[in-house]
Design a protein around this motif. Structure first.
Motif, short mmCIF file in Angstrom:
data_model
loop_
_atom_site.label_atom_id
_atom_site.label_comp_id
_atom_site.label_asym_id
_atom_site.label_seq_id
_atom_site.Cartn_x
_atom_site.Cartn_y
_atom_site.Cartn_z
N TYR A 1 28.05 -8.58 -10.57
CA TYR A 1 27.94 -9.92 -11.16
C TYR A 1 29.32 -10.53 -11.37
N ILE A 2 30.28 -9.70 -11.75
CA ILE A 2 31.65 -10.21 -11.95
C ILE A 2 32.18 -10.79 -10.65
N THR A 3 31.96 -10.07 -9.53
CA THR A 3 32.49 -10.56 -8.25
C THR A 3 31.83 -11.88 -7.89
N MET A 4 30.53 -12.02 -8.24
CA MET A 4 29.84 -13.28 -7.91
C MET A 4 30.42 -14.42 -8.73
N VAL A 5 30.58 -14.18 -10.01
CA VAL A 5 31.13 -15.21 -10.89
C VAL A 5 32.54 -15.56 -10.42
N TRP A 6 33.30 -14.51 -10.12
CA TRP A 6 34.69 -14.73 -9.69
C TRP A 6 34.74 -15.55 -8.41
N PHE A 7 33.78 -15.29 -7.51
CA PHE A 7 33.75 -16.05 -6.27
C PHE A 7 33.61 -17.54 -6.55
N VAL A 8 32.67 -17.87 -7.44
CA VAL A 8 32.43 -19.29 -7.74
C VAL A 8 33.68 -19.92 -8.34
N ILE A 9 34.30 -19.22 -9.29
CA ILE A 9 35.51 -19.76 -9.94
C ILE A 9 36.62 -19.93 -8.90
N ALA A 10 36.85 -18.87 -8.11
CA ALA A 10 37.95 -18.91 -7.15
C ALA A 10 37.70 -19.99 -6.10
N TRP A 11 36.45 -20.05 -5.63
CA TRP A 11 36.12 -21.06 -4.63
C TRP A 11 36.39 -22.46 -5.18
N PHE A 12 35.98 -22.65 -6.44
CA PHE A 12 36.16 -23.98 -7.04
C PHE A 12 37.65 -24.30 -7.17
N GLY B 1 0.79 -1.22 0.00
CA GLY B 1 0.00 0.00 0.00
C GLY B 1 0.83 1.27 0.00
N ILE B 2 2.14 1.11 -0.15
CA ILE B 2 2.99 2.31 -0.16
C ILE B 2 3.51 2.52 -1.57
N GLN B 3 3.39 3.70 -2.04
CA GLN B 3 3.90 4.03 -3.38
C GLN B 3 5.41 4.24 -3.30
N GLU B 4 6.16 3.42 -4.06
CA GLU B 4 7.62 3.57 -4.03
C GLU B 4 8.15 3.90 -5.41
N TYR B 5 9.23 4.61 -5.42
CA TYR B 5 9.92 4.90 -6.68
C TYR B 5 11.36 4.41 -6.53
N ASP B 6 11.70 3.40 -7.26
CA ASP B 6 13.07 2.88 -7.17
C ASP B 6 13.89 3.37 -8.34
N GLN B 7 15.10 3.73 -8.02
CA GLN B 7 15.99 4.13 -9.10
C GLN B 7 16.77 2.90 -9.53
N LYS B 8 16.81 2.66 -10.79
CA LYS B 8 17.54 1.49 -11.29
C LYS B 8 19.03 1.69 -11.04
N LEU B 9 19.68 0.60 -10.59
CA LEU B 9 21.12 0.70 -10.34
C LEU B 9 21.86 0.86 -11.65
N PRO B 10 22.92 1.62 -11.65
CA PRO B 10 23.67 1.80 -12.91
C PRO B 10 24.23 0.46 -13.39
N ASN B 11 24.29 0.31 -14.69
CA ASN B 11 24.75 -0.96 -15.25
C ASN B 11 26.17 -1.30 -14.85
N TRP B 12 27.03 -0.28 -14.84
CA TRP B 12 28.43 -0.58 -14.47
C TRP B 12 28.49 -1.16 -13.07
N TRP B 13 27.58 -0.70 -12.18
CA TRP B 13 27.57 -1.16 -10.80
C TRP B 13 27.12 -2.63 -10.74
N LEU B 14 26.01 -2.87 -11.44
CA LEU B 14 25.48 -4.23 -11.47
C LEU B 14 26.49 -5.19 -12.09
N PHE B 15 27.11 -4.72 -13.17
CA PHE B 15 28.07 -5.54 -13.89
C PHE B 15 29.21 -5.95 -12.95
#
Ligand code: HEC
Length: 189
Positions: A37-48, A20-34
């Motif tokens: 995601y790189i750190t996540m992928v890197w984590f899996v590779i490094a962990w493995f 019931g609350i009206q929210e306005y979210d700002q989309k995260l910048p692509n470079w930030w998201l990118f």
């Protein structure tokens, strides 16, 4: 859900209603998201690679221990070489080497000072201790470096005196070091 273009600064605002609350979210910048995601992928590779493959078989502790063992081994080999060629001259040389005399001093203070005195004079606060003074030129069993080495290694020929064969408690290199310390305390002639 619709998307608004904020014309002024070109930022996408995503509006939606939640609870019931009206929210306005700002989309995260692509470079930030990118980057995320790189750190996540890197984590899996490094962990493995790090934990699931044989690349890393030792813990950090074990690796440090291994390095120390190599250094200790080198030091020991050097000392063994010196011991193999132990002579009056090499013991004299050791007595001029602060590394050996410092190690010898530590051994002397724990094993020998009780009978020979902290100053090698067989005295404690004026009271004479059972051992013979080791800082003079008088020697009952010979004052040549190898003779002193032998007395300390094999003990006094007279077992009733209490000067034991120190080879039961000290390694040859430790005996050489404590002898080098005794030699370093000789009056220079
Ligand atoms: C329990 C007492 C005692 C301790 C501990 C002791 N000593 Fe002795 N030490 C003696 C006595 C006593 C003599 C004399 C032996 C004799 O007269 O036969 C002696 C003799 C010696 C001698 C021969 C001195 C000479 O004039 O020829 C040397 C060298 C010596 N000790 C070195 C050491 C060293 C080095 C240590 C330590 C590793 C040590 N002693 C520990 C009691 C001790």
């Amino acid at each position: 859900m619709s998307q608004n273009k904020n014309a002024e600064n070109e930022v996408t605002i995503r509006e939606h209603v939640y609870d019931g609350i009206q929210e306005y979210d700002q989309k995260l910048p692509n470079w930030w998201l990118f980057t995320l995601y790189i750190t996540m992928v890197w984590f899996v590779i490094a962990w493995f690679i790090y934990y699931q493959t044989p690349i890393r078989t030792l813990t950090d502790h074990e690796r440090v221990d291994q390095h120390i063992a190599v250094i200790e081994g080198k030091k020991k080999a050097e000392l063994e070489k010196m011991l193999a060629s132990l002579s009056n001259e090499s013991l004299k040389e050791m007595s001029a080497d602060a590394t050996h005399t410092a190690a010898g001093k530590a051994i002397f203070e724990t094993k020998c000072a009780a009978c020979h005195g902290i100053n090698l004079d067989s005295k404690l606060n004026g009271v004479t201790l059972p051992g013979l003074p080791l800082n003079d030129t008088e020697w009952k069993y010979g004052g040549k470096p190898l003779e002193i080495m032998k007395t300390v290694t094999e003990g006094s020929p007279d077992v009733t005196k209490g000067m034991i064969a120190w080879k039961t408690q000290l390694s040859p290199s430790e005996i050489a070091q404590v002898v080098s310390y005794v030699l370093s305390k000789q009056p220079q002639s």
